[in-house]
Structures are given as C-alpha cells and as structure tokens.
Design a protein around this motif. Sequence first.
Motif, short mmCIF file in Angstrom:
data_model
loop_
_atom_site.label_atom_id
_atom_site.label_comp_id
_atom_site.label_asym_id
_atom_site.label_seq_id
_atom_site.Cartn_x
_atom_site.Cartn_y
_atom_site.Cartn_z
N THR A 93 0.82 -1.22 0.00
CA THR A 93 0.00 0.00 0.00
C THR A 93 0.85 1.27 0.00
O THR A 93 0.30 2.37 -0.10
N SER A 123 -8.68 -8.69 8.85
CA SER A 123 -8.60 -7.34 9.43
C SER A 123 -7.62 -7.32 10.60
O SER A 123 -6.79 -6.41 10.73
N TRP A 174 -3.91 -5.37 10.74
CA TRP A 174 -3.66 -4.42 11.83
C TRP A 174 -2.38 -4.81 12.59
O TRP A 174 -1.47 -3.99 12.75
N ARG A 208 -1.51 7.25 5.69
CA ARG A 208 -2.35 6.30 4.95
C ARG A 208 -2.68 5.09 5.83
O ARG A 208 -3.83 4.63 5.85
N PHE A 209 -1.70 4.60 6.57
CA PHE A 209 -1.97 3.46 7.45
C PHE A 209 -2.97 3.83 8.55
O PHE A 209 -3.83 3.03 8.92
N ARG A 216 -5.40 5.91 8.29
CA ARG A 216 -6.74 5.90 7.70
C ARG A 216 -7.24 4.47 7.49
O ARG A 216 -8.38 4.14 7.81
N MET A 217 -6.38 3.62 6.94
CA MET A 217 -6.79 2.22 6.72
C MET A 217 -7.01 1.51 8.04
O MET A 217 -7.83 0.59 8.14
N HIS A 233 -8.50 2.61 10.60
CA HIS A 233 -9.88 2.78 11.06
C HIS A 233 -10.75 1.62 10.60
O HIS A 233 -11.52 1.04 11.38
N LEU A 234 -10.63 1.29 9.32
CA LEU A 234 -11.44 0.20 8.76
C LEU A 234 -11.05 -1.14 9.39
O LEU A 234 -11.93 -1.93 9.76
N ALA A 235 -9.73 -1.38 9.52
CA ALA A 235 -9.27 -2.64 10.08
C ALA A 235 -9.75 -2.83 11.52
O ALA A 235 -10.27 -3.89 11.89
#
Length: 275
Positions: A12, A141, A145, A174-175, A177-178, A180-182
Amino acid sequence: MFLWGVSGFLLTSSSRELRLWLEERWSGALRLALALAVIATAFQLPLQTAIIGAGWGDLSNVSLAWSVMTQTTSGLAWAGKAGILSMALLALMVIPAHRLVVLALASMAMLASLAFSGHAAMHGGWLGGIHRANQWLHLLSGGFWIGALFPVVSTLRALHAETLCQAARAALIRFSRMGHLAVALVVVTGALNTGLILGTPSLDWSHPYQGLLAIKIGLVLSMVSIALFNRYWLVPKLSGQGGTTRALEWMTRLEVMLAALVLGLVVTLSALDPY
C-alpha cells in the motif's frame, strides 16, 4: 498474519523508494515466517493424526493420515493450506519480482483455511457459511492491523532520513486511515463471532472459556485505545519532533506486545469448550 500484515503494508506504500527500503529490512523476517509456515504445516497433519488416533504410535500411520485429510474438516483445511503454500513457493521461484503480491495472496488464502477449523467450524449449512466468512474477515482485518505494526516501526525511523521523510509521513497517515477500517472490522466481526459461538450473552464469567474471552476483549479494547491515541494525538504532531516520533514508536511496540498476548489467548481459547 505476519506475512499478510507486512506484505499488505508494503504494497500500500505509494513510494517505490520507501517500499524497497522497507522490503530490504523485512525480507529476512518474511523468509523466516514463510519457512516456519512450511515447517508448521508439514508437522500439522501427522500431529492431528496422532491426536485422533491412538497417540504417538499413529504419528506415521499413512492410512489414518489419509483418512484424517480426506474425511475431516480440519484435514481438508490442511490440504488446502498445503496446496496454497506449494503454489506460493513455486510462484516465488518463477516470478520473484512479484514476491510481495504472492505473499499477500498466499497469506490471505492461508488465513481462510483457519476459518474451517476450531469453533468457526461448529455450524453447518448457511449459518456455518456465515460463521466461516465472518471468521476469515476477522483474521484478515486483525492480521493486517497487527502485522503492519512491524513495518510501521521501521517507517517511523525513516522519518529521520531526508530522502524518505515525506514518503514515510504519507505512509503513516495512509496506514492510520486504513487502520480505522481494520479496527472497526476486528471489533464488529469479533462481536459477531462471540455471538455465533456463545449464543445469548452469559454471565458465567467463572467459566474458563468465557473468563479468558473477557480478558481477550479487554486487551483488544486496550489496543483500540492506543490506536486512537496514536491517530488523533501523536500522528498530527509528526512534524519532525523527535519526542513525538519516539512516543509513537513506543506506543506501537506496546500494541505489538498486547497483540502477542491476544494471539496467545486465541490459541488457548481454540482448545477450550465454550459451554
């Protein structure tokens, strides 16, 4: 989970220079993790055969091992994992330039094989399908993480390199932000897993399974709190301040230690009766 998290984080990264710098530092650990996965998989079926059979004497019982592999859910999951590992090793020899993609895809598929064993395999029919899909999403996920935290520590050190500073800062944002989803997926799928295994909430926390599960939930919530503190307090202050970078590095190391405890509890819980 380590292979998936590290390779996923590197893939990523939008900076080729940073990705190559990180890959050089983590290539040895990735090779070691892959080797350990191969060794663990090689011994898994004989050990399962001995457990199901009459003990150590059945460790090399080929006919029983074949029956375990073809007639049990865990045996079929093992066969799938062994096939995935074989294809991954072949792909790494044929297309070494795409090793990160190979490792990411292989580790994702191997995590799927874990969803066909343990408590995730307790249901059949459509409910079983939902449980296994939810378990796979939980592992993906959580693996991203936890596994990504290792190269995150290296990326924090890259902030001190003049040529990598901007790329490292962008990668960390960027990590975040990602993440949050994870984290959200870990919490939601974990809650659903608990509901699918235990049914209605029980107050019998003196039960070994439920007691350890409560400790695991507490550790995960601690990790979530650290992740939120990092994202909304420390990351916005990453403007070259050495103190902030060191604090973020130590908090990330603390997350890794808590994650190790969580994974230890997961292994223990998988061997306990939840009722």
